[in-house]
Write a protein that holds these residues in place. Structure first.
Motif, short mmCIF file in Angstrom:
data_model
loop_
_atom_site.label_atom_id
_atom_site.label_comp_id
_atom_site.label_asym_id
_atom_site.label_seq_id
_atom_site.Cartn_x
_atom_site.Cartn_y
_atom_site.Cartn_z
N SER A 95 16.49 13.19 4.14
CA SER A 95 15.31 13.86 4.90
C SER A 95 16.04 14.47 6.17
N TRP A 130 7.04 22.03 -2.74
CA TRP A 130 8.31 21.40 -2.54
C TRP A 130 9.89 22.23 -2.64
N ALA A 168 11.17 21.54 0.65
CA ALA A 168 11.35 19.92 0.79
C ALA A 168 12.43 19.84 1.84
N ALA A 169 13.48 20.70 2.00
CA ALA A 169 14.58 20.39 2.93
C ALA A 169 14.04 20.70 4.51
N GLN A 211 12.24 14.54 -0.81
CA GLN A 211 13.44 15.54 -1.19
C GLN A 211 13.68 14.90 -2.79
#
Length: 428
Positions: A15, A69, A72-73, A79
């Protein structure tokens, strides 16, 4: 309730999130289930590793899944797909609205970001997916919320998908459509004889009890993660416009958090180099119901004091009389040179019908608020009709049918015959 899931915590190796930080005094805390600062009682939000965010590319995002998603980064949790508690919301339509624009005298492109296309038909699926994914990482095994309706739908549905128990708390006078679309998922649904603010206050007390120690209240003890889910609306708009930020956005306000997070998403995208800011920046406009307008009233009075109100009116999804992020919404609007307006119930009904008639999008009352405020902003000269604008519809009109049930219906009633059709003028 005994936890059956070890609290491993947010995976900071994957994360970009590094800490929780107080929005008021900048005190820093570990990534835990905490929503208020121990120093000044200010609200906490997620702080990120700037280098990790800067490493994200357009290609990485575009190659991701067709839901939130793909970002997500840029989010605090999720993640690893196996860790997600989600209905996979997002990538909802950005609807071109030329007929609405023409009716309002807007000459630049006008778009409606229609989040009624999410799995439970509101933007709340975004925030719940992020919040409950973080909650699972933090060891919670039951899911809960205080809600004006849409959030209740989403938490109950997410819990059902995840095979987890849920308990959601709502005002007892909520629209029947939202009650049914929560109860159908089979979790505990608790109706409170009071306003949303009363419900929220009770949940704040419950979260401190031993009996609820394994329960994640998405908008209480895991609120910092919950709020970050709203950023995906801003990310999507920019990506859907060809990696461009619109000059103006009009956003409905309840707590004010959605507005602040869309603005934050735009700022993040500029800071990490995924987009360029429009010439002169972007302007953020807020929309409230006249029955619950404490943030807009403070702006109109040029005040930094938001006076709580007792909500009234048909826009129940926006009826938060003591808005937690109100001051931060004021800051975003003032900083960007935007404005806030509010509209009454008749204007809201007209806004719902105008949006449906010109775009084919049937919005709940919050969407009617946003469109009616858009009209008012154009008429007052606050919003530039020659600048590209995006308005946000956050929920589905089928949930609030009562709002327009007395306004629309059959335009003709005839006998089942050709003569009757001709007599009614249906054959020209």
């Amino acid at each position: 309730m005994t936890s059956t899931l070890a609290a491993s915590g947010i995976d900071t190796a994957a994360s970009p999130a590094r800490a929780l930080v107080c929005r008021a005094c900048s005190a820093r805390y570990p990534l835990a289930a905490q929503h208020a600062c121990y120093e000044c009682f200010g609200p906490l939000e997620v702080d990120y590793d700037a280098a990790a965010l800067a490493a994200v590319t357009r290609e990485q995002i575009e190659g991701g899944p067709q839901n939130i998603w793909r970002y997500a980064a840029l989010l605090p949790a999720g993640q690893d797909p196996a860790t997600r508690v989600t209905l996979d919301p997002g990538l909802t339509p950005l609807v071109a609205a030329p007929h609405l624009a023409a009716e309002l005298g807007i000459t630049a492109p006008l778009w409606v970001k229609d989040d009624s296309a999410n799995p439970t038909h509101s933007f709340k699926d975004r925030v719940v997916s992020v919040a409950l994914t973080a909650a699972r990482a933090l060891g919670f095994t039951r899911f809960a919320c205080a809600s004006t309706g849409n959030l209740a739908n989403s938490v109950a549905a997410h819990a059902a998908r995840a095979g987890a128990p849920s308990v959601v708390f709502i005002p007892s006078d909520l629209e029947q459509g939202k009650v049914i679309t929560t109860a159908v998922y089979g979790g505990d649904l608790v109706a409170i004889d009071g306003s949303y603010d009363d419900v929220n206050r009770l949940c704040g007390e419950l979260v401190e009890t031993d009996e609820f120690e394994d329960t994640a209240f998405v908008n209480v003890n895991v609120r910092p993660y919950y709020a970050e889910g709203s950023k995906t609306l801003g990310y999507e708009v920019a990506e859907q416009l060809g990696w461009r930020i619109p000059a103006q956005v009009v956003i409905p306000m309840a707590s004010g958090e959605l507005l602040t997070k869309i603005d934050k998403a735009f700022s993040e995208l500029v800071e990490i180099g995924l987009v360029e800011a429009p010439a002169g920046g972007w302007k953020v406009f807020g929309a409230q119901s006249a029955g619950c307008n404490p943030i807009a009233t403070a702006l109109h009075e040029n005040s930094d004091t938001i006076t709580p109100v007792k909500p009234t009116g048909i826009a129940k999804s926006l009826n938060i009389g003591d808005p937690a992020a109100g001051l931060y919404a004021l800051e975003a609007v003032r900083r960007t040179g935007g404005w806030m307006e509010y509209v009454d119930d008749d204007e809201i009904r007209a806004g719902i019908q105008l949006l449906a008639r010109t775009t084919g999008v049937f919005a709940e009352t919050a969407g009617g608020v946003t469109v009616a405020v858009l009209r008012k902003l154009v008429e007052s000269g606050r919003l530039d009709p020659a600048a590209e604008t995006v308005v946000f519809n956050t929920g589905e009109g089928l949930k609030t049918l009562d709002a327009v049930a007395g306004q629309v219906g059959p335009t003709h009633r005839i006998k089942p015959s050709l003569r009757a059709a001709r007599d009614a003028g249906l054959l020209g």
